[in-house]
Design an enzyme around this catalytic site. Structure first.
Site, mmCIF file in Angstrom:
data_model
loop_
_atom_site.group_PDB
_atom_site.id
_atom_site.type_symbol
_atom_site.label_atom_id
_atom_site.label_comp_id
_atom_site.label_asym_id
_atom_site.label_seq_id
_atom_site.Cartn_x
_atom_site.Cartn_y
_atom_site.Cartn_z
ATOM 1 N N HIS A 80 -1.246 -0.633 16.493
ATOM 2 C CA HIS A 80 -0.104 -0.202 15.683
ATOM 3 C C HIS A 80 1.217 -0.372 16.428
ATOM 4 O O HIS A 80 2.192 0.317 16.127
ATOM 5 C CB HIS A 80 -0.255 1.261 15.255
ATOM 6 N N ILE A 108 -0.464 -7.887 9.403
ATOM 7 C CA ILE A 108 -0.323 -9.309 9.043
ATOM 8 C C ILE A 108 -1.524 -10.114 9.540
ATOM 9 O O ILE A 108 -1.879 -11.110 8.930
ATOM 10 C CB ILE A 108 0.990 -9.950 9.549
ATOM 11 N N GLN A 165 2.611 -2.180 5.814
ATOM 12 C CA GLN A 165 3.008 -0.868 6.328
ATOM 13 C C GLN A 165 3.051 -0.823 7.842
ATOM 14 O O GLN A 165 3.771 -0.035 8.419
ATOM 15 C CB GLN A 165 1.999 0.186 5.858
ATOM 16 N N GLU A 192 0.839 -1.195 0.000
ATOM 17 C CA GLU A 192 0.000 0.000 0.000
ATOM 18 C C GLU A 192 0.877 1.251 0.000
ATOM 19 O O GLU A 192 1.821 1.347 0.793
ATOM 20 C CB GLU A 192 -0.899 -0.013 1.247
ATOM 21 N N SER A 242 -6.368 -4.262 0.674
ATOM 22 C CA SER A 242 -6.856 -5.641 0.559
ATOM 23 C C SER A 242 -5.714 -6.581 0.915
ATOM 24 O O SER A 242 -5.203 -7.314 0.061
ATOM 25 C CB SER A 242 -7.331 -5.933 -0.867
ATOM 26 N N GLU A 243 -5.310 -6.565 2.177
ATOM 27 C CA GLU A 243 -4.132 -7.354 2.556
ATOM 28 C C GLU A 243 -4.258 -8.842 2.210
ATOM 29 O O GLU A 243 -3.296 -9.435 1.708
ATOM 30 C CB GLU A 243 -3.819 -7.173 4.045
#
Lengths: 323, 340
Positions: free
Chosen positions: A129, A86, A81, A30, A58-59
């Site tokens: 995060h 994951i 990112q 991304e 759209s991982e």
């Protein structure tokens, strides 16, 4: 004087050299195109939008896309990112990529690299995060490396891309802007080889990624009191240099595992059990672990810091072992 | 957007070949169920019986260079793409001579050399891999396509919907083939999904249509048009093939086989059987001589018998090989054994 680069620039150079060396290298992620200051800077301009591919949010799909590209002669790199992303792609990582080589009976290799940026707590980024989720991938059998220097960032990035299996490279948030010596020519840092970052003979501290620097700082502090600490960096967590680990423990007889993942079933748990199984008779004291607390990383600074493995706790553990 | 041209049907010999393939798919599955009951196959098998026209019709439009991804109900796709029944049975029986050396079993059979990326035990998960293959074809300037097969149940799986979008924005040579057999295990499609499936695909920008999945000629025509368009750079398509599985979701030894679907519904679909339909058309149109069908059926049964014999006579993997194939590149202690 040797050339210095930031960690992130070292990753960038590794990517440029890998793209130039092998036309089958592609990258998906991304916001990886059109960026000026990041690990992907300049890649799309140099190698084109067909090889440096910006993806929708759209991982799962782009992780699976990479698996298919790898089965079709590509050597893809997937960038996440934020390390917690994951989890969004977990089926494609764990059920698909990690399992396919064996389930296919070795019909094809699966040379995919997962570049996981900004891993770990960056300060004030809160629960979604701040993860450092390498034990999840290691548990699934995905080869995992955590470079702790700009030089290794470049060498392991190149090695991961060349490896004929899925490899996850975690780039810690705390290291991305740090500078260090980086050779200009392409080179691969081997997987499965640990490094003694600071020699000592009374206690081994196992530390990786961002914690290597902190472990060395603690080692220097306690050295003033005559305590000799060896800092051993596994560099590659899976495969792990078990012989190198046994060697440093045999030398010092004491072990603190300093690890920035959760305590339960974390990397420190694995290192501790390996040492207990293989080096029991070398140990002069019980193994200690300084890890994250088993809590979601809290937002506010004092409690975020308190949840993470810090210098003070490591120093206390080191001193306690020799008390 | 319907295909702009409807391809002609191929010659009689080719269509007789479709009959033979469909018959092979069906007999393969019927025998697989017997092998489950006899204890030769350990585990579960998802039968493809009833849906043969979809795999055979779609794969008739492909070459060995094209890629397919498949599903938990994958035997039919693999046979239709040219898979070898002997190596397939060997895999189902867990033999070293199986496609995956006994490491995958029914839900993971693959033949990478034939572009078969494998059956897949996770609904919808194969589709994005087809996209990656399609992109590599495009990157290398090769005219090949990728065909992800999946069921109606997958139409509510996020990764599949993501893949529709990705294929459209990247203009990939992909033909999504949705096998709508009306049920996700036992749940009727209408309870879990509103609207027509092909219309949902069209909303993503895919060229989408629904075809009769019990008519191999209809499936072939639609697939061939979509494949031709994709090869010419015209982008991705979606085919909803409406069919029915005659059997339960899966079979395992000792598990009761009670089918709660309405009897009239089952009878209605069986009355539209794709194999009988093509056989009738070939006869009616004088495309095969009298007795051809019986001859082919015997050939298929002989091939199946030989394939099962091959599998039964093959050896099982050596327990010492348990760590093999986890990695292309191993290291001391990797993969770790569980006992040292």
């Amino acid at each position: 004087m040797a050339r210095e680069l930031t960690y992130i620039a070292a990753l960038n150079e590794a990517l440029h050299q890998s793209f130039a060396a092998d036309p089958s290298v592609i990258m998906v992620g991304e916001n990886i195109r059109g960026v000026k200051r990041s690990e992907t800077a300049g890649l799309d301009g140099a190698f084109g939008a067909d090889r440096v591919i910006d993806m929708p949010i759209s991982e799962p799909a782009f992780t699976g896309f990479a698996t298919g590209a790898a089965l079709s002669g590509g050597r893809p790199i997937v960038e996440f990112q934020v390390s917690s992303l994951i989890f969004v792609a977990f089926d494609q990582l764990v059920n698909q990529a990690a399992k396919l080589p064996l389930m296919l009976g070795g019909q094809r290799h699966l040379p995919v690299t997962y570049l996981i940026m900004g891993a770990g707590a960056g300060g004030g980024r809160a629960g979604q995060h701040s993860d450092n989720p390498y034990p999840f991938l290691m548990h699934a059998g995905i080869k995992t490396v955590i470079p702790s220097t700009p030089k290794d960032a470049k060498g392991l990035m190149i090695a991961a891309i060349r490896e004929d299996d899925p490899v996850a490279l975690f780039a810690p948030a705390g290291l991305l802007r740090r500078e260090g010596e980086v050779p200009e020519e392409p080179y691969a840092t081997p997987l499965g080889e640990g490094v003694v970052r600071r020699a000592g003979d009374q206690i081994t501290v196992v530390a990786s990624g961002n914690l290597v620097r902190k472990a060395i700082e603690v080692a220097e502090t306690v050295a003033a009191d005559g305590i000799s600490v060896e800092v051993w960096d596994p560099v590659s967590l899976l495969p792990l240099d078990k012989a190198g680990l046994a060697e440093t423990v045999a030398k010092t007889g004491r072990l603190v595992v300093f690890d920035d993942s959760n305590r339960t079933c974390g990397f420190a748990a694995e290192v501790s059990s390996l040492v207990a199984e293989r080096c029991f008779h070398d140990l002069k004291a019980p193994i200690k672990r300084i890890t994250r607390a088993d809590v979601t990383t809290p937002f506010s600074n004092p409690i975020e810091y308190a949840s993470l493995p810090g210098r003070e706790r490591l120093e206390a553990a080191v001193r306690a072992l020799l008390a | 957007m319907p295909p702009s041209t409807t391809p002609d049907l191929p010659d009689a010999e080719t269509q007789i070949g479709w009959y033979q393939r469909m018959r092979l798919l069906r007999r393969f599955e019927q025998n697989a169920v017997e092998l489950v009951d006899e204890g030769d196959i350990i585990g579960i098998v998802h039968e493809y019986v009833g849906e043969e026209a979809i795999a055979v019709g779609a794969c008739a439009a492909l070459t060995e260079h094209d890629v397919i991804t498949s599903t938990h109900r994958g035997h039919g796709h693999i046979l239709a793409k040219g898979g070898d029944p002997a190596r397939m049975y060997a895999e189902l029986l867990g033999r070293e001579t199986g496609y995956n050396k006994g490491r995958g079993g029914s839900m993971h059979i693959a033949d990478l050399d034939l572009g078969i990326f494998g059956a897949n035990g996770i609904v919808g998960a194969g589709a994005p891999m087809g996209l990656g293959a399609a992109h590599m074809f495009k990157l290398r300037g090769e005219p090949h396509v990728a065909v992800p097969f999946f069921g109606d149940g997958a139409m509510n799986q996020g990764v599949l919907l993501e893949s529709f979008n990705l294929a459209v924005i990247m203009e990939l040579p992909v033909i999504f083939v949705c096998e709508n057999n009306g049920y996700a295990i036992t749940t009727p499609i209408g309870e879990m999904t509103r609207g027509e499936l092909f219309e949902r695909a069209a909303a993503f920008g895919l060229a989408a249509e629904a075809v009769d999945g019990m008519d191999v000629r209809a499936v072939y025509r639609a697939a061939a048009a979509a494949v031709a368009r994709a090869r010419a750079g015209g982008g991705p398509s979606f085919l909803e093939c409406r069919a029915y599985r005659y059997s339960l979701h899966n079979v395992a030894k000792g598990v009761p086989r009670e089918d709660d679907r309405p009897a009239a519904e089952q009878a209605d679909w069986r009355g539209r059987d794709a194999i009988e339909r093509l056989a009738g058309e070939l006869t009616e149109e004088g495309l095969w001589p009298d007795g051809a069908r019986a001859e082919i059926d015997d050939e298929v049964d002989a091939e199946i018998e030989g394939a099962i014999g091959f599998a039964r006579n093959s050896r099982r993997p050596d327990p010492d090989s348990v760590l093999d194939h986890m990695y292309a590149v191993t290291y001391p202690g990797l993969p770790a054994a569980g006992w040292e």
